[in-house]
Design an enzyme around this catalytic site. Structure first.
Site, short mmCIF file in Angstrom:
data_model
loop_
_atom_site.label_atom_id
_atom_site.label_comp_id
_atom_site.label_asym_id
_atom_site.label_seq_id
_atom_site.Cartn_x
_atom_site.Cartn_y
_atom_site.Cartn_z
N CYS A 105 -1.35 18.82 27.81
CA CYS A 105 -2.47 19.32 28.62
C CYS A 105 -3.80 18.66 28.24
O CYS A 105 -4.05 17.53 28.53
CB CYS A 105 -2.50 21.02 28.44
SG CYS A 105 -3.41 21.70 29.81
N HIS A 206 3.06 23.64 27.88
CA HIS A 206 2.88 24.12 26.58
C HIS A 206 4.32 24.95 26.41
O HIS A 206 5.36 24.53 27.04
CB HIS A 206 1.79 25.30 26.70
CG HIS A 206 0.47 24.83 26.74
ND1 HIS A 206 -0.24 24.27 25.81
CD2 HIS A 206 -0.31 24.71 28.09
CE1 HIS A 206 -1.57 23.79 26.40
NE2 HIS A 206 -1.38 24.00 27.61
#
Ligand code: GLN
Length: 255
Positions: A105, A206
């Site tokens: 990310c 994640h």
């Protein structure tokens, strides 16, 4: 005869664990280390926070986790983007030298050429991988499933980003990491998630992503091991628990 792994060592560098660590992303380095130790491979984990440095050529594998926009921008000075012998320039070298890199990310976005914020301001980022990110008004949040051909697995995870990442359409060295089955992926538009460039793997997922995706974790370790020890192969592990966790999430997300 079983390979003597006692003489094998993999050196892992966790960059900015104090700042880039959303949703327990540091669980990824714990997973990488443990999957080495279970095999008798020595795993040395080095954490480098703000102001800390090391010889990047010592490392086999780098990890960057996720972070808020603000966190990403606090790192730019420390990275020394555009400056010789800076962390940024040495990361560019490490990528080109086929070091294994996993970036999640915010860490993913930082490896790109630039970022365009919601205010339209363009900021140069590390430039280690040819892509850019711009910022969407709405956040892309939720569980994620994507198929990953590189590691022949379906990955389960979680995403929360406003950044929309765009891969270069005409660079065969940059390929999407996977095809989105559930979730938004890189930008919520093209149906792709993450990227692979050399041995650099980027994803918005994640979770942390690696504990529940053992094939992904071992794919990274195998690349790092064979780069350091040509011809070396990872011994298989009993992944019944990891597979149970993976498959139960996959079943739930597939409805
Ligand atoms: N700040 C970046 C974004 O919102 C990355 C967020 C993250 O790392 N989860 O797109």
């Amino acid at each position: 005869m079983a390979k003597d792994t006692s003489t094998q060592t993999l050196r892992i560098c966790h960059l900015y664990p104090d700042i880039l660590n959303l949703y327990g992303d540091r669980g990824n380095t714990i997973t990488l280390v443990q999957r080495c130790l279970w095999r008798g491979i020595d795993a040395e984990l080095t954490t480098l926070g703000l102001g800390e440095d090391a010889d990047f050529s010592d490392f086999d594998l780098f990890f960057l986790g996720g972070g808020q926009d603000f966190d990403q921008f606090t790192l730019l000075d420390d990275l020394g983007i555009g400056k010789p012998n800076s962390k940024a320039s040495r990361l560019v070298e490490a990528v080109a030298d086929d070091a294994v890199i996993l970036a999640i990310c915010g860490g993913y976005q930082l490896l790109g050429d630039y970022y365009i914020g919601r205010d339209g301001v363009r900021s140069d980022f590390i430039g280690a991988v040819p892509f850019y990110t711009d910022s969407a008004p709405e956040r892309m949040i939720g569980n994620m499933v994507f198929t990953c051909d590189d590691f022949d697995t379906t990955v389960v995870g979680f995403e929360n980003h406003s950044g929309k990442t765009h891969l270069p359409p005409d660079n065969p060295e940059v390929s999407p990491l996977g095809k989105v089955e559930v979730g938004f992926g890189n930008n919520g538009e093209d149906g792709y998630e993450g990227l692979r460039y050399h041995n650099t793997f980027c994803t918005y997922s994640h979770g942390p992503i690696l504990p529940k995706n053992p094939a992904f974790a071992d794919g990274l370790l195998q690349l790092a091991l064979s780069r350091r020890y040509p011809g070396a192969t990872l011994a298989p592990l009993d992944d019944r628990l990891e597979d149970l966790a993976h498959d139960s999430v996959l079943k739930r997300l597939r409805g």
